[in-house]
Design a protein around this motif. Structure first.
Motif, PDB file in Angstrom:
ATOM      1  N   ARG A  59      54.216  -6.069   8.350  1.00 49.17           N
ATOM      2  CA  ARG A  59      53.306  -6.549   7.297  1.00 49.17           C
ATOM      3  C   ARG A  59      52.229  -7.407   7.933  1.00 49.17           C
ATOM      4  NH1 ARG A  59      54.439  -3.815   2.681  1.00 49.17           N
ATOM      5  NH2 ARG A  59      53.561  -5.538   1.452  1.00 49.17           N
ATOM      6  N   ILE A  60      50.984  -7.125   7.593  1.00 51.15           N
ATOM      7  CA  ILE A  60      49.858  -7.836   8.197  1.00 51.15           C
ATOM      8  C   ILE A  60      49.331  -8.913   7.260  1.00 51.15           C
ATOM      9  CG2 ILE A  60      48.162  -6.170   7.301  1.00 51.15           C
ATOM     10  CD1 ILE A  60      46.519  -6.643   9.859  1.00 51.15           C
ATOM     11  N   THR A  61      48.992 -10.045   7.831  1.00 52.33           N
ATOM     12  CA  THR A  61      48.212 -11.074   7.143  1.00 52.33           C
ATOM     13  C   THR A  61      47.001 -11.341   8.021  1.00 52.33           C
ATOM     14  OG1 THR A  61      50.176 -12.094   6.178  1.00 52.33           O
ATOM     15  CG2 THR A  61      48.170 -13.416   6.233  1.00 52.33           C
ATOM     16  N   LEU A  62      45.819 -11.013   7.510  1.00 54.33           N
ATOM     17  CA  LEU A  62      44.578 -11.147   8.271  1.00 54.33           C
ATOM     18  C   LEU A  62      43.639 -12.065   7.500  1.00 54.33           C
ATOM     19  CD1 LEU A  62      42.450 -10.412  10.420  1.00 54.33           C
ATOM     20  CD2 LEU A  62      42.033  -8.291   9.163  1.00 54.33           C
ATOM     21  N   VAL A  68      27.148 -11.019   7.349  1.00 54.17           N
ATOM     22  CA  VAL A  68      27.813 -12.315   7.501  1.00 54.17           C
ATOM     23  C   VAL A  68      28.137 -12.571   8.973  1.00 54.17           C
ATOM     24  CG1 VAL A  68      28.817 -12.124   5.195  1.00 54.17           C
ATOM     25  CG2 VAL A  68      30.150 -11.398   7.187  1.00 54.17           C
ATOM     26  N   ASP A  69      28.328 -13.832   9.300  1.00 55.24           N
ATOM     27  CA  ASP A  69      28.762 -14.231  10.643  1.00 55.24           C
ATOM     28  C   ASP A  69      30.227 -14.648  10.598  1.00 55.24           C
ATOM     29  OD1 ASP A  69      26.198 -13.850  11.674  1.00 55.24           O
ATOM     30  OD2 ASP A  69      25.603 -15.905  11.163  1.00 55.24           O
ATOM     31  N   VAL A  70      30.931 -14.349  11.668  1.00 54.41           N
ATOM     32  CA  VAL A  70      32.347 -14.708  11.756  1.00 54.41           C
ATOM     33  C   VAL A  70      32.471 -16.145  12.260  1.00 54.41           C
ATOM     34  CG1 VAL A  70      34.562 -14.194  12.841  1.00 54.41           C
ATOM     35  CG2 VAL A  70      33.031 -12.323  12.167  1.00 54.41           C
ATOM     36  N   VAL A  71      33.190 -16.973  11.533  1.00 56.21           N
ATOM     37  CA  VAL A  71      33.431 -18.361  11.921  1.00 56.21           C
ATOM     38  C   VAL A  71      34.813 -18.510  12.559  1.00 56.21           C
ATOM     39  CG1 VAL A  71      33.568 -20.748  11.100  1.00 56.21           C
ATOM     40  CG2 VAL A  71      31.917 -19.163  10.075  1.00 56.21           C
ATOM     41  N   ASP A  72      35.817 -17.824  12.002  1.00 51.61           N
ATOM     42  CA  ASP A  72      37.184 -17.927  12.520  1.00 51.61           C
ATOM     43  C   ASP A  72      37.957 -16.696  12.087  1.00 51.61           C
ATOM     44  OD1 ASP A  72      39.421 -18.906  13.766  1.00 51.61           O
ATOM     45  OD2 ASP A  72      39.732 -20.602  12.421  1.00 51.61           O
ATOM     46  N   ILE A  73      38.973 -16.338  12.882  1.00 56.56           N
ATOM     47  CA  ILE A  73      39.853 -15.206  12.566  1.00 56.56           C
ATOM     48  C   ILE A  73      41.282 -15.602  12.922  1.00 56.56           C
ATOM     49  CG2 ILE A  73      40.335 -12.752  12.925  1.00 56.56           C
ATOM     50  CD1 ILE A  73      37.615 -12.476  14.243  1.00 56.56           C
ATOM     51  N   GLU A  74      42.210 -15.170  12.106  1.00 57.63           N
ATOM     52  CA  GLU A  74      43.634 -15.340  12.413  1.00 57.63           C
ATOM     53  C   GLU A  74      44.361 -14.119  11.863  1.00 57.63           C
ATOM     54  OE1 GLU A  74      46.680 -17.610  14.206  1.00 57.63           O
ATOM     55  OE2 GLU A  74      44.624 -18.295  13.928  1.00 57.63           O
ATOM     56  N   GLN A  75      45.194 -13.506  12.705  1.00 58.01           N
ATOM     57  CA  GLN A  75      45.933 -12.324  12.268  1.00 58.01           C
ATOM     58  C   GLN A  75      47.372 -12.411  12.746  1.00 58.01           C
ATOM     59  OE1 GLN A  75      44.113  -8.356  12.637  1.00 58.01           O
ATOM     60  NE2 GLN A  75      46.005  -7.613  13.582  1.00 58.01           N
ATOM     61  N   VAL A  76      48.302 -12.083  11.860  1.00 57.37           N
ATOM     62  CA  VAL A  76      49.720 -12.091  12.185  1.00 57.37           C
ATOM     63  C   VAL A  76      50.340 -10.828  11.594  1.00 57.37           C
ATOM     64  CG1 VAL A  76      51.927 -13.265  11.871  1.00 57.37           C
ATOM     65  CG2 VAL A  76      49.848 -14.608  12.184  1.00 57.37           C
ATOM     66  N   VAL A  77      51.202 -10.170  12.374  1.00 59.29           N
ATOM     67  CA  VAL A  77      51.967  -9.032  11.879  1.00 59.29           C
ATOM     68  C   VAL A  77      53.446  -9.373  12.004  1.00 59.29           C
ATOM     69  CG1 VAL A  77      52.517  -6.603  12.158  1.00 59.29           C
ATOM     70  CG2 VAL A  77      50.169  -7.389  12.540  1.00 59.29           C
ATOM     71  N   THR A  78      54.153  -9.354  10.877  1.00 56.34           N
ATOM     72  CA  THR A  78      55.574  -9.669  10.858  1.00 56.34           C
ATOM     73  C   THR A  78      56.310  -8.542  10.135  1.00 56.34           C
ATOM     74  OG1 THR A  78      55.051 -12.033  10.731  1.00 56.34           O
ATOM     75  CG2 THR A  78      57.304 -11.381  10.187  1.00 56.34           C
ATOM     76  N   PHE A 118      46.452  -8.855   2.948  1.00 55.65           N
ATOM     77  CA  PHE A 118      47.839  -8.755   3.361  1.00 55.65           C
ATOM     78  C   PHE A 118      48.461  -7.501   2.752  1.00 55.65           C
ATOM     79  CE2 PHE A 118      47.058 -11.852   0.071  1.00 55.65           C
ATOM     80  CZ  PHE A 118      47.907 -11.503  -0.982  1.00 55.65           C
ATOM     81  N   GLY A 119      49.407  -6.941   3.492  1.00 51.52           N
ATOM     82  CA  GLY A 119      50.076  -5.718   3.065  1.00 51.52           C
ATOM     83  C   GLY A 119      50.671  -5.011   4.266  1.00 51.52           C
ATOM     84  N   ARG A 120      50.974  -3.717   4.102  1.00 54.05           N
ATOM     85  CA  ARG A 120      51.585  -2.957   5.179  1.00 54.05           C
ATOM     86  C   ARG A 120      50.556  -2.684   6.279  1.00 54.05           C
ATOM     87  NH1 ARG A 120      56.230  -0.802   5.669  1.00 54.05           N
ATOM     88  NH2 ARG A 120      56.696  -1.102   3.437  1.00 54.05           N
ATOM     89  N   ASP A 121      50.957  -2.962   7.517  1.00 54.33           N
ATOM     90  CA  ASP A 121      50.033  -2.804   8.646  1.00 54.33           C
ATOM     91  C   ASP A 121      49.896  -1.332   9.034  1.00 54.33           C
ATOM     92  OD1 ASP A 121      48.343  -3.592  10.736  1.00 54.33           O
ATOM     93  OD2 ASP A 121      50.015  -3.707  12.155  1.00 54.33           O
ATOM     94  N   PHE A 130      54.103 -19.533  16.524  1.00 54.68           N
ATOM     95  CA  PHE A 130      54.089 -18.232  17.187  1.00 54.68           C
ATOM     96  C   PHE A 130      55.445 -17.975  17.826  1.00 54.68           C
ATOM     97  CE2 PHE A 130      52.311 -14.636  19.246  1.00 54.68           C
ATOM     98  CZ  PHE A 130      52.762 -14.607  20.566  1.00 54.68           C
ATOM     99  N   ARG A 131      56.017 -16.791  17.586  1.00 56.93           N
ATOM    100  CA  ARG A 131      57.293 -16.468  18.222  1.00 56.93           C
ATOM    101  C   ARG A 131      57.062 -15.961  19.637  1.00 56.93           C
ATOM    102  NH1 ARG A 131      61.198 -11.753  16.074  1.00 56.93           N
ATOM    103  NH2 ARG A 131      59.723 -10.484  17.271  1.00 56.93           N
ATOM    104  N   LEU A 132      57.743 -16.584  20.594  1.00 57.06           N
ATOM    105  CA  LEU A 132      57.642 -16.179  21.984  1.00 57.06           C
ATOM    106  C   LEU A 132      58.701 -15.156  22.355  1.00 57.06           C
ATOM    107  CD1 LEU A 132      57.121 -19.713  23.534  1.00 57.06           C
ATOM    108  CD2 LEU A 132      55.386 -17.925  23.380  1.00 57.06           C
ATOM    109  N   ALA A 133      59.881 -15.274  21.776  1.00 59.42           N
ATOM    110  CA  ALA A 133      60.976 -14.377  22.163  1.00 59.42           C
ATOM    111  C   ALA A 133      62.015 -14.305  21.065  1.00 59.42           C
ATOM    112  CB  ALA A 133      61.628 -14.859  23.460  1.00 59.42           C
TER     113      ALA A 133
END
Length: 421
Positions: free
Chosen positions: A59-62, A46-56, A26-29, A148-151
């Motif tokens: 600022r990114i949280t990955l 490694v193999d990827v099992v799950d991913i979630e990313q949000v930018v607010t 997390f930090g500045r995107d 999740f914000r839609l609008a």
């Protein structure tokens, strides 16, 4: 069956006891962060099992859930988890980010049965209302899996993905909370295939348009106040609609048919109406209207707005004058529901994928027959009986109840003139 080296997997399928790492940065995107993180992980096999990313607000949280490092990776020397941790922390520091790495086993816990989308509309959406909605979800035994914000305009619209509670129970509980907190909430089952092509059918008077058409006619007959009083009572469910229709139309007897063009010219679309229809059609939906008003107006609306379906009552005209009667099949409360089913059959859309929008008591059968019934700035009786209610003056906010984002709305509306129509 063969086991892949360094992890408890069977031919690419991760077993419940397989060691995994939850990597969070997390930090500045800035561009390239996601690619950079996975490039570092790739060197450890490694193999990827799950991913979630949000930018607010920049600022990114990955978050990445990955399998443990495989033997022989990371420079060919049997990489350890410690080496992977050191590599990721070093990369994150160089990129101006913070990193957190948590050891564990297996995938995320399975979501509970009963999955729903709960969309909350607020203008504004207060922290107090959000806390109350989240608490009510928890009280039902539901779990919020994602938000999740839609609008953000013209209302704030936020979608909660909820599991672990039946949709009908969640809808009932959140409707009560929404009324207390002055927000609008719509709850639909995840299996509704909300974004698949569907049919949307709406009422006309005081829904698609701001006016009551019969009152526009009555203004030319000098009896607008009398007609408006009867209309209000009928929409509240206090009078039989068919009887009130005949009584009101009788007052129009003798009007010259030229009044029809004058009434059409006075019709005002509800703010957001064009945007709603344009967006729905761009996304493959069919759109129709059913009205207790008159074909003399709805036919013009159908042509002007490129509607797929339209049905209404027809004012009888003889010798260039209105007779004070209607002709053909009456579009009343039961008739609207019947027309919804007819339109759905013609469109090849199951009722579970239809949406109906209306404001009056004569819309109730249609709202209840649809997969989702939306009471738009409706009378109290209607708002309480419909699946959900919208109480802001913008018709296109209904799009957010369907999981359609503001960005998609703006893309569909890019060619429109400034303003809301």
């Amino acid at each position: 069956m063969s086991l892949s080296p360094g992890a408890t997997t069977v031919v690419g399928i991760m077993m419940p006891d397989a060691p995994t790492l939850l990597v969070k940065i997390f930090g500045r995107d800035k561009p390239g962060l996601t690619a950079g993180l996975f490039a570092q992980l790739a060197s450890y096999g490694v193999d990827v099992v799950d991913i979630e990313q949000v930018v607010t607000r920049g600022r990114i949280t990955l978050c990445a859930l990955v399998t443990a490092p495989r033997a022989g990776s990371g420079g060919g020397g049997g990489a350890s988890e410690g080496e992977l941790r050191a590599t990721l922390h070093g990369w994150a520091e160089a990129a101006g980010l913070q990193a957190e790495i948590i050891s564990g086993t297996g995938d995320n816990p399975a979501r509970g049965a009963g999955r729903s989308h709960a969309t909350v509309l607020g203008s504004p959406l207060t922290a107090e209302a959000t806390a109350a909605i989240a608490a009510r979800i928890a009280d039902t035994g539901g779990n919020i899996d994602r938000i999740f914000r839609l609008a953000k305009y013209p209302v704030t619209a936020v979608e909660f993905e909820v599991s672990g509670v039946a949709t009908e129970r969640l809808r009932t509980e959140l409707a009560t909370e929404a009324a207390a907190r002055a927000v609008d909430v719509a709850v639909v089952a995840s299996g509704l295939a909300r974004r698949a092509p569907r049919l949307v059918v709406m009422d006309v008077d005081s829904t698609l348009i701001q006016d009551e058409v019969i009152e526009l006619f009555a203004a030319h007959a000098g009896c607008e106040a009398e007609v408006a009083k009867v209309t209000d009572a009928a929409m509240r469910g206090e009078l039989d609609f068919v009887e009130s229709l005949h009584a009101r139309v009788a007052l129009l007897a003798g009007l010259d048919e030229s009044v029809i063009d004058k009434v059409r010219a006075r019709v005002r679309l509800t703010p957001g109406a064009r945007t709603l229809i344009r967006t729905l059609k761009r996304l493959g939906c069919q759109v129709g209207v059913v009205s207790g008003g008159f074909t003399q107006v709805t036919d013009a609306l159908q042509e002007h707005l490129d509607l797929d379906f339209a049905a209404a009552n027809t004012l009888e005209v003889v010798g260039g004058r209105l007779t004070g009667r209607v002709t053909g099949e009456i579009v009343d409360r039961a008739g609207k529901a019947r027309l919804l089913r007819r339109f759905a059959a013609e469109a090849g859309v199951p009722l579970s994928r239809t949406v109906a929008i209306g404001d009056g008591a004569n819309d109730l059968d249609m709202l209840n027959a649809a997969g989702l019934g939306v009471a738009f700035n409706a009378k109290p009786l209607v708002a309480q009986a419909a699946h959900t209610a919208v109480n802001v003056p913008f018709l296109d906010t209904v799009l957010y109840l369907l999981g359609i984002t503001r960005e998609e709305v703006e893309a569909a509306d890019a060619s429109a003139l400034p303003g809301r129509g």
